[in-house]
Design a protein around this motif. Structure first.
Motif, PDB file in Angstrom:
ATOM      1  N   UNK A 100       0.826  -1.205   0.000  1.00  0.00           N
ATOM      2  CA  UNK A 100       0.000   0.000   0.000  1.00  0.00           C
ATOM      3  C   UNK A 100       0.864   1.261   0.000  1.00  0.00           C
ATOM      4  N   UNK A 101       1.950   1.237   0.761  1.00  0.00           N
ATOM      5  CA  UNK A 101       2.845   2.393   0.811  1.00  0.00           C
ATOM      6  C   UNK A 101       3.499   2.634  -0.549  1.00  0.00           C
ATOM      7  N   UNK A 102       3.893   1.563  -1.226  1.00  0.00           N
ATOM      8  CA  UNK A 102       4.493   1.702  -2.556  1.00  0.00           C
ATOM      9  C   UNK A 102       3.469   2.224  -3.557  1.00  0.00           C
ATOM     10  N   UNK A 103       2.223   1.791  -3.413  1.00  0.00           N
ATOM     11  CA  UNK A 103       1.149   2.284  -4.266  1.00  0.00           C
ATOM     12  C   UNK A 103       0.988   3.793  -4.090  1.00  0.00           C
ATOM     13  N   UNK A 104       1.043   4.248  -2.845  1.00  0.00           N
ATOM     14  CA  UNK A 104       0.927   5.676  -2.549  1.00  0.00           C
ATOM     15  C   UNK A 104       2.097   6.445  -3.135  1.00  0.00           C
ATOM     16  N   UNK A 105       3.301   5.884  -3.037  1.00  0.00           N
ATOM     17  CA  UNK A 105       4.482   6.547  -3.591  1.00  0.00           C
ATOM     18  C   UNK A 105       4.330   6.757  -5.098  1.00  0.00           C
ATOM     19  N   UNK A 106       3.840   5.726  -5.793  1.00  0.00           N
ATOM     20  CA  UNK A 106       3.633   5.844  -7.244  1.00  0.00           C
ATOM     21  C   UNK A 106       2.601   6.921  -7.552  1.00  0.00           C
ATOM     22  N   UNK A 107       1.502   6.924  -6.793  1.00  0.00           N
ATOM     23  CA  UNK A 107       0.467   7.936  -7.000  1.00  0.00           C
ATOM     24  C   UNK A 107       0.973   9.342  -6.734  1.00  0.00           C
ATOM     25  N   UNK A 108       1.744   9.517  -5.673  1.00  0.00           N
ATOM     26  CA  UNK A 108       2.290  10.834  -5.351  1.00  0.00           C
ATOM     27  C   UNK A 108       3.314  11.280  -6.389  1.00  0.00           C
ATOM     28  N   UNK A 109       4.063  10.340  -6.935  1.00  0.00           N
ATOM     29  CA  UNK A 109       5.051  10.675  -7.964  1.00  0.00           C
ATOM     30  C   UNK A 109       4.376  11.252  -9.200  1.00  0.00           C
ATOM     31  N   UNK A 110       3.281  10.623  -9.622  1.00  0.00           N
ATOM     32  CA  UNK A 110       2.556  11.140 -10.783  1.00  0.00           C
ATOM     33  C   UNK A 110       1.853  12.454 -10.446  1.00  0.00           C
ATOM     34  N   UNK A 111       1.367  12.591  -9.214  1.00  0.00           N
ATOM     35  CA  UNK A 111       0.750  13.853  -8.798  1.00  0.00           C
ATOM     36  C   UNK A 111       1.775  14.981  -8.831  1.00  0.00           C
ATOM     37  N   UNK A 112       3.000  14.682  -8.391  1.00  0.00           N
ATOM     38  CA  UNK A 112       4.074  15.675  -8.424  1.00  0.00           C
ATOM     39  C   UNK A 112       4.417  16.059  -9.863  1.00  0.00           C
ATOM     40  N   UNK A 131       3.279  28.432 -24.487  1.00  0.00           N
ATOM     41  CA  UNK A 131       2.478  27.684 -23.507  1.00  0.00           C
ATOM     42  C   UNK A 131       1.695  26.566 -24.183  1.00  0.00           C
ATOM     43  N   UNK A 132       1.103  26.863 -25.348  1.00  0.00           N
ATOM     44  CA  UNK A 132       0.327  25.853 -26.070  1.00  0.00           C
ATOM     45  C   UNK A 132       1.220  24.714 -26.536  1.00  0.00           C
ATOM     46  N   UNK A 133       2.418  25.058 -27.028  1.00  0.00           N
ATOM     47  CA  UNK A 133       3.359  24.027 -27.484  1.00  0.00           C
ATOM     48  C   UNK A 133       3.811  23.147 -26.331  1.00  0.00           C
ATOM     49  N   UNK A 134       4.154  23.788 -25.211  1.00  0.00           N
ATOM     50  CA  UNK A 134       4.598  23.048 -24.029  1.00  0.00           C
ATOM     51  C   UNK A 134       3.472  22.164 -23.495  1.00  0.00           C
ATOM     52  N   UNK A 135       2.258  22.692 -23.495  1.00  0.00           N
ATOM     53  CA  UNK A 135       1.116  21.918 -22.997  1.00  0.00           C
ATOM     54  C   UNK A 135       0.892  20.677 -23.861  1.00  0.00           C
ATOM     55  N   UNK A 136       1.019  20.829 -25.186  1.00  0.00           N
ATOM     56  CA  UNK A 136       0.877  19.680 -26.084  1.00  0.00           C
ATOM     57  C   UNK A 136       1.945  18.631 -25.791  1.00  0.00           C
ATOM     58  N   UNK A 137       3.200  19.079 -25.617  1.00  0.00           N
ATOM     59  CA  UNK A 137       4.283  18.149 -25.319  1.00  0.00           C
ATOM     60  C   UNK A 137       4.066  17.460 -23.964  1.00  0.00           C
ATOM     61  N   UNK A 138       3.528  18.200 -23.007  1.00  0.00           N
ATOM     62  CA  UNK A 138       3.255  17.620 -21.687  1.00  0.00           C
ATOM     63  C   UNK A 138       2.180  16.547 -21.776  1.00  0.00           C
ATOM     64  N   UNK A 139       1.125  16.812 -22.537  1.00  0.00           N
ATOM     65  CA  UNK A 139       0.048  15.833 -22.685  1.00  0.00           C
ATOM     66  C   UNK A 139       0.555  14.563 -23.356  1.00  0.00           C
ATOM     67  N   UNK A 140       1.337  14.739 -24.419  1.00  0.00           N
ATOM     68  CA  UNK A 140       1.900  13.580 -25.120  1.00  0.00           C
ATOM     69  C   UNK A 140       2.848  12.814 -24.204  1.00  0.00           C
ATOM     70  N   UNK A 141       3.699  13.541 -23.485  1.00  0.00           N
ATOM     71  CA  UNK A 141       4.676  12.897 -22.604  1.00  0.00           C
ATOM     72  C   UNK A 141       4.033  12.157 -21.456  1.00  0.00           C
ATOM     73  N   UNK A 142       3.061  12.787 -20.802  1.00  0.00           N
ATOM     74  CA  UNK A 142       2.376  12.137 -19.675  1.00  0.00           C
ATOM     75  C   UNK A 142       1.558  10.948 -20.170  1.00  0.00           C
ATOM     76  N   UNK A 143       0.904  11.100 -21.336  1.00  0.00           N
ATOM     77  CA  UNK A 143       0.154   9.981 -21.900  1.00  0.00           C
ATOM     78  C   UNK A 143       1.056   8.794 -22.190  1.00  0.00           C
ATOM     79  N   UNK A 144       2.227   9.091 -22.748  1.00  0.00           N
ATOM     80  CA  UNK A 144       3.193   8.023 -23.040  1.00  0.00           C
ATOM     81  C   UNK A 144       3.649   7.330 -21.761  1.00  0.00           C
ATOM     82  N   UNK A 145       3.952   8.114 -20.740  1.00  0.00           N
ATOM     83  CA  UNK A 145       4.394   7.539 -19.468  1.00  0.00           C
ATOM     84  C   UNK A 145       3.297   6.686 -18.826  1.00  0.00           C
ATOM     85  N   UNK A 146       2.058   7.148 -18.912  1.00  0.00           N
ATOM     86  CA  UNK A 146       0.953   6.394 -18.326  1.00  0.00           C
ATOM     87  C   UNK A 146       0.759   5.051 -19.027  1.00  0.00           C
TER      88      UNK A 146
END
Length: 256
Positions: A100-112, A131-146
């Protein structure tokens, strides 16, 4: 490869698991809703304190409760798959505090990570194009990581892996099946949205005026259907990707 990953075979196996165990999975989903509702009731009407320390303690307890519920559900699915013809005890599906603690760590890491992206967007308000370009890259990057890390919790439950180790293991098994994993994710999202729309449409025919109780009841009904289905599909996909990576046979597929 002796047993390559197959989307169609994964859906077929998921259906077999769900079909044979839906009752117990639905009951466990209802129990989860009751437990979450009870903790929210205690926090809202019994334990009244606005101090920061108190709120942090309550937040940690809520995260811990939700972690135990999610991990125990994962362990239940794995146990039903591994011991489909045998009885099992409750302790076999109860996760350890370490998990459970490791699960929380993973969740907090993505929240951070998401919080950092939000802060970067805030700092770029004066430069909308950047800002729009960075936001697009962030969405793609986070989606890929997920997508690449979607099975990290499965490794925490199944192999008692550390948080960082579980992330690496998830990246490893999805390495050669990124687009197939993406197709599973899209199927999951499509199923969740589709079932929700069907239920809301049905509720709309029954009640034209807005009724909060009716919509809450519809949400519970949707949750009991969608939550077990999605989690079974995730766990079966995880197992098949592990088998494909290890190049070994899938015992469940061979017996169903």
């Amino acid at each position: 490869m002796y047993h390559p990953f197959s989307v169609s075979e994964t859906i077929k196996t998921s259906w077999n698991v769900l079909k044979g165990n839906f009752a117990i999975l639905a009951i466990y989903s209802i129990v989860s809703l009751v437990v979450i509702g009870f903790t929210e009731f205690i926090n809202s009407f019994v334990l009244l304190d606005d101090s920061i320390g108190y709120q942090l303690v309550v937040l940690f307890i809520q995260m811990l409760v939700q972690s135990y519920l999610a991990l125990s559900f994962y362990k239940l699915i794995l146990t039903l798959m591994d011991k489909q013809y045998y009885e099992f005890e409750f302790r076999e599906i109860w996760p350890s505090f370490r998990m459970a603690f490791r699960f929380i760590i993973i969740g907090l890491s993505y929240s951070l990570l998401i919080g950092t992206c939000w802060f970067i967007n805030l700092m770029l308000q004066e430069w909308p194009v950047i800002q729009l370009t960075v936001r697009f890259l962030e969405i793609v990057g986070i989606g890929y990581l997920l997508i690449r890390s979607i099975f990290c919790v499965c490794f925490v439950v199944d192999e008692d892996s550390h948080a960082y180790e579980a992330l690496l293991q998830s990246f490893l098994i999805t390495k050669d099946n990124i687009f197939k994993t993406l197709s599973i994710v899209l199927i999951i999202l499509g199923f969740m949205v589709g079932t929700l729309l069907i239920i809301l449409t049905f509720i709309g025919f029954l009640q034209r005026e807005e009724d909060s109780f009716l919509f809450r009841l519809a949400f519970y009904f949707w949750f009991v259907i969608a939550f077990p289905t999605v989690q079974v599909l995730v766990m079966v996909t995880y197992r098949k990707l592990v088998y494909a990576h290890q190049d070994i046979d899938d015992d469940y597929s061979e017996t169903n």
